[in-house]
Design an enzyme around this catalytic site. Structure first.
Site, PDB file in Angstrom:
ATOM      1  CE  LYS A 106      -7.986  -1.664   4.666  1.00  0.00           C
ATOM      2  NZ  LYS A 106      -6.268  -1.147   4.211  1.00  0.00           N
ATOM      3  CB  SER A 122      -5.377  -1.409  15.106  1.00  0.00           C
ATOM      4  OG  SER A 122      -5.927  -0.369  14.859  1.00  0.00           O
ATOM      5  CE  LYS A 162      -7.004  -3.693   8.505  1.00  0.00           C
ATOM      6  NZ  LYS A 162      -5.866  -3.290   8.023  1.00  0.00           N
ATOM      7  CB  CYS A 191      -0.888  -0.247   1.577  1.00  0.00           C
ATOM      8  SG  CYS A 191      -2.115   0.972   1.335  1.00  0.00           S
ATOM      9  CB  CYS A 203      -1.157   4.574   3.010  1.00  0.00           C
ATOM     10  SG  CYS A 203      -1.381   3.262   4.007  1.00  0.00           S
TER      11      CYS A 203
END
Length: 327
Positions: A195, A274, A248, A118, A120
């Site tokens: 996701k 998380s 996810k 990714c 990001c």
């Protein structure tokens, strides 16, 4: 008196173990590690007790602990010193994930390295692709070549599996094509194709320093209200060449894990994200719950829903729980 006596198979610990349908094993676990470019760093992430940002020169400590506990798969997330509008650090030869991968493969050749693919963490705006200067939205098609470059550079560094998390349309097709053209026919793609634009990612964005500087990711990540859309993503990614599918987050999306399991024979991975980790840790630190019992129940729920593997920050804890049971 005539009725079914289901309690016969619950009478004692040995019987319960014998008839248990789902098991959490060390082999099921994938451990996320945040690697930073700063020197001599091992800093606990405030919102994620027990999880650290770790510099390259101290990565061997974390890898040894994980390896000695029995973990054989890690996924690296990089936190670079410098960011720019095109995420150069993601595909740089000496990028932080590329360096971490080389070090891991040198120290533990049999430990699988999964590379999060990714942009990001590497863009100064925090989005997963290039920004269109007119619409101020992520430009899907212009982002794809950079994601391909990232995947190829990660494999060149030694990554065993590519895990694209960017949610750009066509990312599996382009990355598969790019890997094949580079001669990496046998590298699997573990797609984050399902996701959701979830509120459970907050602590991760602290850890990876990847919070968007404007807007959000709802134009490319999925609406948490949608179920059938996940099946469209599944169909597309499998058609495009995905070898494994990630769902996810996990705990609020167990129904999606079950849907995916019932519709495909490729391995399914639950990402225990998380926010799910932090909530459990926070409650345990307050003494409100039995952390070990809760964690193992959560992991079992993912396996029961159909997950073959689990990406979880609890990986080291789970290994310790399992070791304790064997003693």
């Amino acid at each position: 008196m005539s009725f079914d006596r289901h309690r016969r198979l619950r009478a004692n610990k040995t019987i319960r173990s014998l008839v248990r349908e789902n098991h959490v094993r060390k082999e099921d676990l994938i451990y996320p590690i945040f690697v930073v470019e700063r020197d001599d760093v091992k800093e606990e992430i405030p919102s994620m007790p027990g999880i650290y940002q770790i510099s390259l020169n101290r990565l061997d400590e974390e890898l040894k602990e994980a390896y000695d506990l029995g973990i054989r798969a890690v996924i690296f997330f990089g936190v670079p010193n410098e960011k720019d509008s095109v995420g150069t650090g993601a595909y740089a030869h000496e990028g932080i994930v590329q360096q971490a991968t080389r070090k891991s493969k040198k120290l533990y050749p049999d430990m699988l390295v999964i590379a999060d693919t990714c942009l990001c963490e590497y863009t100064d705006h925090g989005h997963c692709g290039l920004i269109d200067e007119h619409t101020h939205d992520v430009d899907n098609d212009k982002s794809l070549p950079l994601l391909v470059k990232t995947a190829v550079s990660q494999v060149e560094a030694g990554a065993d599996i590519i895990a694209p998390s960017n949610m750009m349309d066509g990312f599996v097709t382009e990355i598969r094509k790019g890997l094949d053209e580079a001669g990496y026919y046998n590298i699997p793609i573990m797609s984050y194709g399902i996701k959701y634009a979830s509120s459970f990612y907050g602590p991760f964005r602290d850890a990876a320093e990847s919070t968007p500087s404007f807007g959000d990711r709802k134009t490319y990540q999925m609406d948490p209200s949608n179920r059938r859309e996940a099946l469209l993503e599944l169909e597309s990614d499998l058609h495009e060449g995905a070898d494994m599918m990630i769902v996810k987050p996990s705990l609020s999306f167990l129904d999606i894990i079950r849907d995916v399991r019932e519709r495909t024979n490729v391995p399914v991975i639950a990402y225990n994200v998380s926010g799910e980790y932090s909530m459990t840790k926070a409650a345990a630190l307050q003494g409100w719950i039995d952390e070990e019992q809760i964690v193992m129940e959560q992991m079992t729920s993912m396996k029961r829903a159909g997950a073959d593997m689990i990406i979880t920050y609890f990986s080291k804890d789970i290994c310790r729980y399992l070791d304790k049971k064997e003693d």
